[in-house]
Motif scaffolding. Structure first.
Motif, mmCIF file in Angstrom:
data_model
loop_
_atom_site.group_PDB
_atom_site.id
_atom_site.type_symbol
_atom_site.label_atom_id
_atom_site.label_comp_id
_atom_site.label_asym_id
_atom_site.label_seq_id
_atom_site.Cartn_x
_atom_site.Cartn_y
_atom_site.Cartn_z
ATOM 1 N N GLN A 53 0.852 -1.185 0.000
ATOM 2 C CA GLN A 53 0.000 0.000 0.000
ATOM 3 C C GLN A 53 0.889 1.235 0.000
ATOM 4 O O GLN A 53 1.690 1.439 0.903
ATOM 5 C CB GLN A 53 -0.921 0.017 1.204
ATOM 6 N N SER A 54 0.743 2.049 -1.044
ATOM 7 C CA SER A 54 1.487 3.304 -1.172
ATOM 8 C C SER A 54 0.559 4.451 -0.800
ATOM 9 O O SER A 54 -0.560 4.532 -1.304
ATOM 10 C CB SER A 54 1.968 3.498 -2.611
ATOM 11 N N THR A 55 1.047 5.343 0.065
ATOM 12 C CA THR A 55 0.243 6.476 0.506
ATOM 13 C C THR A 55 1.030 7.759 0.284
ATOM 14 O O THR A 55 2.186 7.863 0.666
ATOM 15 C CB THR A 55 -0.124 6.339 2.000
ATOM 16 N N SER A 60 -3.799 7.341 -2.352
ATOM 17 C CA SER A 60 -3.337 6.047 -1.861
ATOM 18 C C SER A 60 -3.558 5.005 -2.950
ATOM 19 O O SER A 60 -4.444 5.144 -3.794
ATOM 20 C CB SER A 60 -4.096 5.636 -0.600
ATOM 21 N N THR A 62 -3.203 0.528 -3.578
ATOM 22 C CA THR A 62 -2.916 -0.794 -3.040
ATOM 23 C C THR A 62 -2.750 -1.783 -4.181
ATOM 24 O O THR A 62 -3.522 -1.788 -5.133
ATOM 25 C CB THR A 62 -4.055 -1.270 -2.114
#
Length: 136
Positions: A53-55, A60, A62
């Motif tokens: 998961q990149s935020t 964001s 996933t």
């Protein structure tokens, strides 16, 4: 196999990322946003699935996959891709190909742990970027 990657990782350094993004067909506004954003990456495992998961402050994203199986997904900038993931010598290798017309560039992404840092090498047609994350 992916246990070393589990955790939260903060982007601390990035080299040649905008050139890589341009090579793979990411538009200028999205490139600037991604280049200037401090990314937080969280890696977890649920059974045989790996979840990344990149935020960012703006968005964001996933991605979930199983090792040694091809998967389809959308990238954070909306490109549709298919990829295969495997572990070789402790490194997580990802080869991705676009499934959307208009994007003709494939990528190879290698992730590994070195000195308590997550190193990510991205390459497409000879354009190489390196990103470094520290564990949080």
């Amino acid at each position: 196999m992916c246990e070393n990657f589990i955790g939260k990782w903060k982007l601390v350094d990035s080299e040649n990322f905008e050139s890589y993004l341009k090579e793979i067909g990411v538009g200028m506004m999205t490139r600037e946003m991604l280049e200037n954003t401090k990314l937080l990456l969280e890696v977890s495992i649920d059974g045989d699935k790996v979840k990344m998961q990149s935020t960012t402050p703006v968005k964001s994203h996933t991605m979930e996959f199983k090792l040694d199986e091809e998967t389809e997904y959308d990238t954070i900038d909306g490109r549709k891709m298919k990829a295969a993931f495997e572990i070789v010598d402790g490194k997580l290798l990802q080869h991705e190909e676009p499934t959307t017309s208009g994007y003709t560039t494939s990528s190879d992404i290698i992730r590994w742990i070195e000195d308590d840092k997550l190193i990510v090498k991205l390459e497409s047609h000879g354009v190489i970027s390196k990103r470094i994350y520290e564990k949080q």
